[in-house]
Write a protein that holds these residues in place. Sequence first.
Motif, PDB file in Angstrom:
ATOM      1  N   THR A  31      14.969 -21.539  10.994  1.00 35.87           N
ATOM      2  CA  THR A  31      15.655 -22.390   9.952  1.00 35.87           C
ATOM      3  C   THR A  31      15.864 -23.934  10.385  1.00 35.87           C
ATOM      4  O   THR A  31      15.582 -23.989  11.814  1.00 35.87           O
ATOM      5  N   PRO A  32      16.035 -24.714   9.615  1.00 32.29           N
ATOM      6  CA  PRO A  32      15.948 -26.374  10.267  1.00 32.29           C
ATOM      7  C   PRO A  32      17.055 -26.559  11.143  1.00 32.29           C
ATOM      8  O   PRO A  32      16.855 -27.264  12.262  1.00 32.29           O
ATOM      9  N   TYR A  76       8.824 -27.279  11.090  1.00 32.23           N
ATOM     10  CA  TYR A  76       9.624 -28.471  10.492  1.00 32.23           C
ATOM     11  C   TYR A  76       8.936 -29.790  10.947  1.00 32.23           C
ATOM     12  O   TYR A  76       8.696 -29.840  12.500  1.00 32.23           O
ATOM     13  N   SER A  89      11.987 -32.738   8.467  1.00 33.33           N
ATOM     14  CA  SER A  89      11.898 -31.889   7.156  1.00 33.33           C
ATOM     15  C   SER A  89      12.966 -30.939   6.829  1.00 33.33           C
ATOM     16  O   SER A  89      13.303 -30.180   7.792  1.00 33.33           O
ATOM     17  N   ASN A  90      13.558 -30.895   5.619  1.00 32.90           N
ATOM     18  CA  ASN A  90      14.511 -29.580   5.406  1.00 32.90           C
ATOM     19  C   ASN A  90      13.805 -28.381   4.926  1.00 32.90           C
ATOM     20  O   ASN A  90      14.516 -27.288   4.932  1.00 32.90           O
ATOM     21  N   ASN A  91      12.598 -28.458   4.798  1.00 27.59           N
ATOM     22  CA  ASN A  91      11.862 -27.043   4.424  1.00 27.59           C
ATOM     23  C   ASN A  91      10.754 -27.254   5.324  1.00 27.59           C
ATOM     24  O   ASN A  91      10.288 -28.347   5.889  1.00 27.59           O
ATOM     25  N   GLY A 111      16.920 -34.221  -0.370  1.00 24.93           N
ATOM     26  CA  GLY A 111      16.782 -32.800  -0.156  1.00 24.93           C
ATOM     27  C   GLY A 111      15.699 -32.708   0.736  1.00 24.93           C
ATOM     28  O   GLY A 111      15.673 -31.549   1.095  1.00 24.93           O
ATOM     29  N   GLN A 112      14.672 -33.703   0.854  1.00 23.41           N
ATOM     30  CA  GLN A 112      13.744 -33.374   1.668  1.00 23.41           C
ATOM     31  C   GLN A 112      13.632 -33.672   3.290  1.00 23.41           C
ATOM     32  O   GLN A 112      13.048 -33.061   4.015  1.00 23.41           O
ATOM     33  N   TYR A 114      16.684 -32.877   6.387  1.00 23.32           N
ATOM     34  CA  TYR A 114      17.570 -31.973   7.061  1.00 23.32           C
ATOM     35  C   TYR A 114      18.692 -32.989   7.309  1.00 23.32           C
ATOM     36  O   TYR A 114      18.597 -33.915   7.978  1.00 23.32           O
ATOM     37  N   GLY A 116      20.322 -34.309   4.632  1.00 22.39           N
ATOM     38  CA  GLY A 116      20.266 -35.342   3.474  1.00 22.39           C
ATOM     39  C   GLY A 116      20.669 -36.625   3.834  1.00 22.39           C
ATOM     40  O   GLY A 116      19.554 -37.103   4.479  1.00 22.39           O
TER      41      GLY A 116
END
Length: 184
Positions: A31-32, A76, A89-91, A111-112, A114, A116
Motif C-alpha cells: 500500500t502507499p 510507488y 503516487s497514490n496508486n 487523488g493522484q 498519496y 491528497g
Amino acid sequence: VWYYEGTETVGSIPSADITDWVLIELRHAATPAAANSATVLSRAAGFINKDGSIVGLDGTTKLNLDAITPFTDNLYAVVYQQNHLGIMSNNGVTDANNDGLFDYNFTTGSGQVYGGTAGYKQLETGVWGMVGGDGTADGNIYTDDFDGVWTPQFGGEVNYFTADYNLDGNVYTDDIDGVWTPNF
C-alpha cells in the motif's frame, strides 16, 4: 532528500525546455502507506521539462531506473524537486513493456498523490503540482525556510539557489510573495 549525491553527471543542460532536475524513487510495498524509505528499489536523477514531463539526462528520452529487483507488491513513484515538498503516487505504477520505464500522471487531480492536498495543490483549473518553498529540505514550509535560507540568499542572481522558490534563477521578493507565503 533533494540534497541527493548520486553518481549522475551532465556537462550542460541539454535543452531549453528543461526547468530543473528531479530525483525519482520507486518504492515497493503493498500500500502507499507502507511505501517508506526502507522500501526503495531504485533511485535516479532526471530533468523536468516545462510541460512537467520527466526525462533522462540526455534531455529527450524517458528516465530509466536501473537495478530494479523482482517484486511482488505495488511500485510507488516518489518525486523530489529542489525546494518543493516531495510527492508519492497514490496508486501503483506499472512498467507496461518491462523495460524499466514507468508512466504516471500526477497532474490530473489531488487523488493522484498519496495524502491528497497535503503538500500538493491545484496550480490552475485541472492541473495539480508540487508545493514550493521548502528551502531547508526538511519536508515542511516554515519560518526557517524564510529566515535561514531565503534571507541570507536574498539578492542572489543567475545561479542555482535553494531559496529560488519560483525557479527563475534569482532570489527576490517574488520567491516569498508568490511561492513561500501562499504555501506557508
